[in-house]
Design an enzyme around this catalytic site. Sequence first.
Site, PDB file in Angstrom:
ATOM      1  N   GLN A 105       0.810  -1.221   0.000  1.00 17.04           N
ATOM      2  CA  GLN A 105       0.000   0.000   0.000  1.00 17.04           C
ATOM      3  C   GLN A 105       0.844   1.271   0.000  1.00 17.04           C
ATOM      4  O   GLN A 105       0.497   2.244  -0.673  1.00 17.04           O
ATOM      5  CB  GLN A 105      -0.980  -0.002   1.169  1.00 17.04           C
TER       6      GLN A 105
ATOM      7  N   ASP B 128      13.024 -10.975  -5.550  1.00 14.45           N
ATOM      8  CA  ASP B 128      13.323 -11.374  -4.174  1.00 14.45           C
ATOM      9  C   ASP B 128      14.529 -10.553  -3.725  1.00 14.45           C
ATOM     10  O   ASP B 128      15.647 -10.757  -4.203  1.00 14.45           O
ATOM     11  CB  ASP B 128      13.633 -12.867  -4.132  1.00 14.45           C
TER      12      ASP B 128
ATOM     13  N   ALA C 193       8.640  -5.701   2.667  1.00 13.53           N
ATOM     14  CA  ALA C 193       8.798  -5.911   4.105  1.00 13.53           C
ATOM     15  C   ALA C 193       8.000  -7.124   4.544  1.00 13.53           C
ATOM     16  O   ALA C 193       6.972  -7.458   3.948  1.00 13.53           O
ATOM     17  CB  ALA C 193       8.328  -4.687   4.882  1.00 13.53           C
ATOM     18  N   TYR C 194       8.478  -7.778   5.577  1.00 11.03           N
ATOM     19  CA  TYR C 194       7.715  -8.824   6.264  1.00 11.03           C
ATOM     20  C   TYR C 194       7.086  -8.157   7.477  1.00 11.03           C
ATOM     21  O   TYR C 194       7.798  -7.671   8.362  1.00 11.03           O
ATOM     22  CB  TYR C 194       8.635  -9.971   6.693  1.00 11.03           C
TER      23      TYR C 194
ATOM     24  N   THR D 210      10.157   1.186  11.270  1.00  7.39           N
ATOM     25  CA  THR D 210       8.910   1.192  12.023  1.00  7.39           C
ATOM     26  C   THR D 210       9.070   1.820  13.400  1.00  7.39           C
ATOM     27  O   THR D 210      10.169   1.840  13.969  1.00  7.39           O
ATOM     28  CB  THR D 210       8.405  -0.253  12.198  1.00  7.39           C
ATOM     29  N   ASP D 211       7.954   2.305  13.927  1.00  5.64           N
ATOM     30  CA  ASP D 211       7.923   2.808  15.301  1.00  5.64           C
ATOM     31  C   ASP D 211       8.149   1.696  16.327  1.00  5.64           C
ATOM     32  O   ASP D 211       8.475   1.970  17.483  1.00  5.64           O
ATOM     33  CB  ASP D 211       6.582   3.493  15.579  1.00  5.64           C
TER      34      ASP D 211
ATOM     35  N   TYR E 281       9.958  -9.247  14.975  1.00  2.00           N
ATOM     36  CA  TYR E 281       9.684  -8.329  13.875  1.00  2.00           C
ATOM     37  C   TYR E 281      10.395  -6.999  14.103  1.00  2.00           C
ATOM     38  O   TYR E 281      11.087  -6.477  13.210  1.00  2.00           O
ATOM     39  CB  TYR E 281       8.183  -8.098  13.744  1.00  2.00           C
TER      40      TYR E 281
ATOM     41  N   LYS F 231      13.452  -5.231  11.899  1.00  2.00           N
ATOM     42  CA  LYS F 231      13.346  -3.916  11.273  1.00  2.00           C
ATOM     43  C   LYS F 231      14.462  -2.986  11.746  1.00  2.00           C
ATOM     44  O   LYS F 231      14.993  -2.192  10.956  1.00  2.00           O
ATOM     45  CB  LYS F 231      11.980  -3.295  11.579  1.00  2.00           C
TER      46      LYS F 231
END
Length: 309
Positions: free
Chosen positions: A31, A55, A79-80, A121-122, A145, A149
């Site tokens: 998105q 990949d 991203a995963y 990410t936060d 996770y 990141k």
Amino acid sequence: MPSVSFLCSEAPCSIKSMQFQRVLLTGARGQLARALQNSAPSGVEIVPFSRVELDIADAEAVAGTLQAARPNLVINGAAYNLVDKAESDGMADALRVNALGVATLARACREMGVPLAHFSTDYVFDGAKNSPYSEDDKTGPLGVYAASKLAGENIALAGSPRNFAIRVCRLFGPSEQSSSALGSKPVGNFPLAMLNLAQSRPLLRVVCDQIGTPTYTPDLATAVWQLLQNADGGLFQLSNAGEVTFDEYAREVFAIADVKCEVQSVTSDDYAAPARRPLYSTMSNAKAHECGVMPLRDWREALREFLQH
């Protein structure tokens, strides 16, 4: 894991003498990646690759793709993000995409002399603060996770002083799932997930003690392009304005969408998700604003636009 604040403090915010004309975009069906394509500045050519097509952890494929595309900027949208699954059978996948994949891209970009823009990410924070986190604050991921990141942003920043690591928070926005949202299970899109669940459940249990900022991908994408054109690399944070708990976020979704569904507020301990999340992860955007990025509007205004259109 150590904080990367020593890397970000040196990033200058000068106007670039060279604009990006050809941008290779990985994870192009996500998105945020879709929003970046839709809002690309005039004169910028996007060369998109989905996760199926490229990949990012495959060094030979990445090197060959960059050599063929000849971009002057690579944006990593792959991203995963299955936060709970990463605690068990998804651990290897999280590390492969979020850390090894970034390392592979960073190496290929360095060899070609082009910068890499990567999204973090936060969740790299432990949530112990009660005021917005800055880029200089100490990191402390609480799960696999989040750790993957943080590893990715460290790798991106170590690869070149021209690289970007951009922390984002609680994304929502138009996606491939939007048109069939009520017949699918949206991943990483809280408003659509809540509306889905409300179809079959008159009551939803939603955590009440995790505070952060929902961020609308079209707004975020515009800010990302501003940042990439104004700054010369480094660690930055971007999000919409405001903050909210998840239970109040859900109630706002149902109110705007005129959906009748009761929200039962529960603590994170009572909800007992496999992965721990920070209780507070609102991020300051001050550094990005100093680089010429216009402040993003309040998340409620953005949510209303998303749900009404």
